[in-house]
Scaffold this motif. Sequence first.
Motif, short mmCIF file in Angstrom:
data_model
loop_
_atom_site.label_atom_id
_atom_site.label_comp_id
_atom_site.label_asym_id
_atom_site.label_seq_id
_atom_site.Cartn_x
_atom_site.Cartn_y
_atom_site.Cartn_z
N CYS A 1 0.71 -1.47 0.12
CA CYS A 1 0.08 0.03 -0.16
C CYS A 1 0.84 1.28 -0.10
CB CYS A 1 -1.05 0.06 1.34
SG CYS A 1 -1.85 1.43 1.50
N LEU A 2 1.81 1.36 0.95
CA LEU A 2 2.75 2.79 0.99
C LEU A 2 3.64 2.74 -0.13
CD1 LEU A 2 3.75 2.46 4.56
CD2 LEU A 2 2.54 4.17 3.64
N GLU A 3 4.07 1.59 -0.67
CA GLU A 3 4.65 1.81 -2.00
C GLU A 3 4.13 2.32 -3.15
OE1 GLU A 3 7.30 -0.91 -5.10
OE2 GLU A 3 6.36 -1.74 -3.50
N ALA A 4 2.69 1.79 -3.26
CA ALA A 4 2.02 2.28 -4.31
C ALA A 4 1.56 3.76 -4.17
CB ALA A 4 0.61 1.56 -4.63
N LEU A 5 1.29 4.03 -2.77
CA LEU A 5 0.73 5.39 -2.45
C LEU A 5 1.79 6.44 -2.61
CD1 LEU A 5 -1.75 6.80 -1.32
CD2 LEU A 5 -1.02 6.26 0.99
N ASN A 6 3.02 6.18 -2.29
CA ASN A 6 4.53 7.15 -2.53
C ASN A 6 4.56 7.18 -3.99
OD1 ASN A 6 5.02 7.58 0.20
ND2 ASN A 6 6.31 5.66 0.19
N TYR A 7 4.20 6.38 -4.96
CA TYR A 7 4.23 6.35 -6.34
C TYR A 7 3.09 7.55 -6.83
CZ TYR A 7 7.81 3.02 -7.53
OH TYR A 7 8.86 2.08 -7.69
N ALA A 8 1.89 7.27 -6.29
CA ALA A 8 0.79 8.16 -6.71
C ALA A 8 1.17 9.42 -6.05
CB ALA A 8 -0.48 7.55 -5.89
N LEU A 9 1.66 9.53 -5.08
CA LEU A 9 1.98 10.91 -4.69
C LEU A 9 3.12 11.81 -5.27
CD1 LEU A 9 1.24 10.58 -0.72
CD2 LEU A 9 -0.03 12.17 -2.31
N ALA A 10 4.25 10.83 -5.88
CA ALA A 10 5.14 11.29 -6.60
C ALA A 10 4.66 11.80 -7.99
CB ALA A 10 6.06 10.16 -6.81
#
Length: 172
Positions: A23-32
């Motif tokens: 979740c955090l990995e995908a969320l960090n990509y989304a926020l990037a």
Amino acid sequence: MTLTKSKYYFEAVDNYPYYLADCLEALNYALAYDPQDADSLCLMGRIYSEILKDYETAKAYFEEALQNNISSISIPQYYISCLLNNEDYEQAEKLIEFALKLKGIDRSDILVSKALLFERQRAFKKALKQLKEVKKISLSKNMTDRISEKEKFIRSKMPKNKNKKKKKKGTK
């Protein structure tokens, strides 16, 4: 919303709360891709609030999410919960009043939060009154049953009336 961003955001949502690393990995990509995306910021706030219990950091994410999309109907419920858990009752009350004005928001969920606010402030009669209002606008039996259980729970917390004891003693 770009297609790339939505892919990562939906991956993050799909993994929350069971696979937090993914979740955090995908969320960090989304926020990037979009650091101002209100939905991604809200989900990050939920992680800090619901999982890590870091309410101050969560509040910062929720505030930024609302600043980027003030009319979002998905943010207030989670933000209110965070504020209640952090005992920021005044701020929670203001957000509840604001949320009730948003078109399309689930008013019953917000009013349940208002009842919870009153309960935490030990204003049990006000909490029961709010729950009565929720029952009026509830559209599901599940919600109505949940509210009935909550009412019983709040009544069990209310101080017993001392006058009843005095009357019983006087009649003996």
